[in-house]
Design a protein around this motif. Structure first.
Motif, PDB file in Angstrom:
ATOM      1  N   ALA A 395      -3.410  -4.233  11.133  1.00  0.00           N
ATOM      2  CA  ALA A 395      -3.352  -5.563  11.746  1.00  0.00           C
ATOM      3  C   ALA A 395      -1.977  -6.194  11.680  1.00  0.00           C
ATOM      4  N   ASP A 396      -1.262  -5.949  10.572  1.00  0.00           N
ATOM      5  CA  ASP A 396      -0.016  -6.683  10.326  1.00  0.00           C
ATOM      6  C   ASP A 396       1.205  -5.794  10.138  1.00  0.00           C
ATOM      7  N   GLY A 397       1.014  -4.476  10.103  1.00  0.00           N
ATOM      8  CA  GLY A 397       2.152  -3.575   9.920  1.00  0.00           C
ATOM      9  C   GLY A 397       2.765  -3.652   8.545  1.00  0.00           C
ATOM     10  N   VAL A 398       1.988  -4.091   7.563  1.00  0.00           N
ATOM     11  CA  VAL A 398       2.475  -4.251   6.195  1.00  0.00           C
ATOM     12  C   VAL A 398       1.680  -3.317   5.286  1.00  0.00           C
ATOM     13  N   VAL A 399       2.382  -2.559   4.446  1.00  0.00           N
ATOM     14  CA  VAL A 399       1.723  -1.694   3.478  1.00  0.00           C
ATOM     15  C   VAL A 399       1.700  -2.413   2.125  1.00  0.00           C
ATOM     16  N   ALA A 428       3.012  -5.281  -6.698  1.00  0.00           N
ATOM     17  CA  ALA A 428       4.035  -4.247  -6.834  1.00  0.00           C
ATOM     18  C   ALA A 428       4.339  -3.649  -5.467  1.00  0.00           C
ATOM     19  N   LEU A 429       5.471  -2.950  -5.375  1.00  0.00           N
ATOM     20  CA  LEU A 429       5.750  -2.193  -4.160  1.00  0.00           C
ATOM     21  C   LEU A 429       4.834  -0.975  -4.115  1.00  0.00           C
ATOM     22  N   PRO A 430       4.403  -0.575  -2.930  1.00  0.00           N
ATOM     23  CA  PRO A 430       3.444   0.531  -2.815  1.00  0.00           C
ATOM     24  C   PRO A 430       3.921   1.844  -3.417  1.00  0.00           C
ATOM     25  N   VAL A 431       5.235   2.051  -3.493  1.00  0.00           N
ATOM     26  CA  VAL A 431       5.757   3.317  -4.019  1.00  0.00           C
ATOM     27  C   VAL A 431       5.274   3.601  -5.432  1.00  0.00           C
ATOM     28  N   LYS A 432       4.891   2.576  -6.176  1.00  0.00           N
ATOM     29  CA  LYS A 432       4.445   2.777  -7.544  1.00  0.00           C
ATOM     30  C   LYS A 432       3.076   3.445  -7.610  1.00  0.00           C
ATOM     31  N   PHE A 433       2.372   3.473  -6.464  1.00  0.00           N
ATOM     32  CA  PHE A 433       1.018   4.024  -6.427  1.00  0.00           C
ATOM     33  C   PHE A 433       0.853   4.904  -5.190  1.00  0.00           C
ATOM     34  N   SER A 434       1.768   5.842  -5.052  1.00  0.00           N
ATOM     35  CA  SER A 434       1.865   6.607  -3.816  1.00  0.00           C
ATOM     36  C   SER A 434       0.614   7.435  -3.538  1.00  0.00           C
ATOM     37  N   ALA A 435      -0.057   7.953  -4.588  1.00  0.00           N
ATOM     38  CA  ALA A 435      -1.245   8.780  -4.356  1.00  0.00           C
ATOM     39  C   ALA A 435      -2.320   8.004  -3.605  1.00  0.00           C
ATOM     40  N   THR A 436      -2.515   6.741  -3.967  1.00  0.00           N
ATOM     41  CA  THR A 436      -3.520   5.925  -3.287  1.00  0.00           C
ATOM     42  C   THR A 436      -3.078   5.581  -1.873  1.00  0.00           C
ATOM     43  N   ILE A 437      -1.802   5.334  -1.681  1.00  0.00           N
ATOM     44  CA  ILE A 437      -1.296   5.043  -0.339  1.00  0.00           C
ATOM     45  C   ILE A 437      -1.459   6.262   0.563  1.00  0.00           C
ATOM     46  N   VAL A 438      -1.169   7.441   0.033  1.00  0.00           N
ATOM     47  CA  VAL A 438      -1.356   8.662   0.815  1.00  0.00           C
ATOM     48  C   VAL A 438      -2.829   8.840   1.176  1.00  0.00           C
TER      49      VAL A 438
END
Length: 485
Positions: A395-399, A428-438
């Motif tokens: 919706a917003d282009g924000v991760v 936090a920035l998403p990079v700290k939880f990359s497995a969940t973002i993937v």
């Protein structure tokens, strides 16, 4: 301004710099101001003008001045300017962006470790170094982390004169990125200890050591966890600033000032405790939306009036909230019960140790909680986090990171009961939880250049059992050669 323990009614109270270095009160309670300073609409208008003319540090000075009267104004202003400099947090500090459905993000993760904990830790590092220098003393910092407190504290304290840090973390419970941030630091005054157990075990060890008065005094031990009031008051600043930014945006657009609520992901009640204090100061915050993950001890209390400590925290994909004993909850209960220190001491001392339960469900205080304090709550699951991350990106282009997703999910669940803007405090920035973002998006999150290759760096960490005597021996051995101030 003087400070008292939640478990007593000591008079007179202590000044700010004394409790800053002490952390936990001698009776096991947590420090709070004797009363909360009050701000008016005129004060908020003045702060709004300062924020948009001079920036975050200027407002930080104004807010802290209400709580700190034992540091000269010029020194306190300089401390704020160093802590919140553009080369530390960027410019502006704590920007806000609007998402769909009048939900806003307060961006708190632009600091050195990409987590909201930097907002308080950078200030705390400056305050510690200043006060220790003024007193000619040294300090041993003992902390526990479920994810972000540890790295934020270590980055804020490293290289500071007279400070040694011992940081406890639960073995294998943090994300690989979070572990790398802490364990890659190679500094003789930064000591990482991985505890066999959960964050609750780490937190219990900290309290056990701080509760040993002779050991605490001999090694000059203080705390950086949110049991330290300095952490909480530093967080009050960004609630004020986020409120000002959202209302300023409406004013600039020629719109009526909206009601403003905050949605806060929390496990230890520290972050939302600062929001509670801000509301008690008179900042016109409407609702305080408390969001938990599967470890929903706090959500259960705000729904039922029963605080029930679990036998252990469940491991989840928002690990910084994997907590079953919320340390800062005592501060809120102290306010809820009319600042009755005797009653709080019984509830959180013998009572809680004996039963693991605090039941306020039938009390008049709980019956009027929502009306008096604005709290609402909800729980988010792993599936909710994945769905929310996808929805916000679509919706917003924000991760967003998983913890922030918990708050967005609960905010949307409660949207029908809340008018106006809802500000979600980013964790936090998403990079700290990359497995969940993937898992949610099928791709790695963006990684700032400063963090490239961090997981491959050498690790400096010692595994220990959840044993206070073992911890104290390690501390004694490491501190034996330190020159006492």
């Amino acid at each position: 301004m003087r400070y008292v323990s939640t478990r007593s009614a000591q008079v007179p109270g202590l000044p700010f710099c004394d409790i800053l270095l002490e952390g936990l009160a001698p009776d096991g309670g947590l420090y709070l101001p004797e009363s909360y300073p009050q701000v008016s609409a005129e004060t908020l208008a003045h702060w709004d003008a300062l924020l948009h003319d001079q920036g975050y540090a200027a407002v930080a000075f104004e807010v802290l001045s209400l709580f700190v009267d034992d540091v000269p104004a010029a020194d306190l202003r300089a401390i704020c300017e160093r802590a919140y400099a553009a080369d530390v947090f960027g410019d502006p500090v704590v920007p806000v962006t609007e998402l769909s459905d009048d939900v806003w993000l307060a961006h708190l993760s632009e600091g050195p470790t990409a987590a909201f904990k930097d907002m308080a830790m950078q200030l705390l590092g400056q305050l510690f170094e200043y006060e220790l220098g003024r007193r000619g003393q040294v300090l041993t910092i003992l902390g526990a982390t479920s994810g972000d407190t540890g790295s934020a504290a270590e980055y804020a304290m490293r290289g500071r004169h007279g400070i040694t840090v011992f940081m406890l973390s639960p073995q294998g419970r943090m994300s690989p990125f979070q572990q790398a941030q802490m364990f890659s630091l190679d500094d003789p005054h930064i000591v990482n200890l991985a505890v066999a157990g959960t964050f609750d075990d780490c937190q219990d060890l900290v309290k056990a050591v701080l509760g040993d008065a002779p050991f605490k005094a001999a090694h000059r031990i203080g705390a950086v966890n949110s049991i330290n009031w300095g952490r909480v008051v530093a967080q009050v600043i960004y609630y004020v600033v986020a409120y000002l930014r959202v209302t300023h945006a409406a004013r600039t657009a020629g719109q009526p000032l909206p009601k403003v609520s905050f949605a806060v992901p929390t496990g230890n009640f520290g972050n939302i405790c600062a929001a509670h204090v801000t509301r008690q100061m008179g900042v016109p915050i409407d609702a305080l939306i408390l969001a938990t993950n599967e470890n929903n001890v706090l959500d259960e209390f705000f729904r039922t009036g029963v605080y029930r400590v679990r036998s252990g925290a469940e491991e989840t994909s928002s690990p910084s909230m994997d907590i079953s004993k919320a340390s800062n909850f005592e501060r809120f209960v102290y306010d809820l019960l009319g600042r009755d220190g005797v009653r709080v001491a019984e509830l959180f001392g013998p009572g809680l140790r004996a039963t693991g339960v605090i039941d306020l469900s039938g009390t008049p205080e709980f019956a009027t909680l929502r009306e008096r304090y604005g709290f609402m709550s909800g729980t988010s699951t792993h599936a909710d986090r994945l769905a929310t991350i996808r929805a916000v990106e679509g919706a917003d282009g924000v991760v967003i990171d998983p913890h922030t997703a918990d708050a967005v999910k609960v905010a949307h669940d409660l949207r029908g009961s809340i008018d106006g803007a809802i500000v979600v405090t980013e964790t936090a920035l998403p990079v700290k939880f990359s497995a969940t973002i993937v898992e949610a998006l099928g791709r790695e999150p963006q990684r700032p250049a400063a963090f490239e290759g961090i997981e491959s760096l050498p690790r400096h960490v010692t595994d220990i059992p959840a044993d206070a005597d073992v911890l104290k021996q390690i501390m004694s051995d490491r501190l034996a050669s330190r020159t006492q101030g």
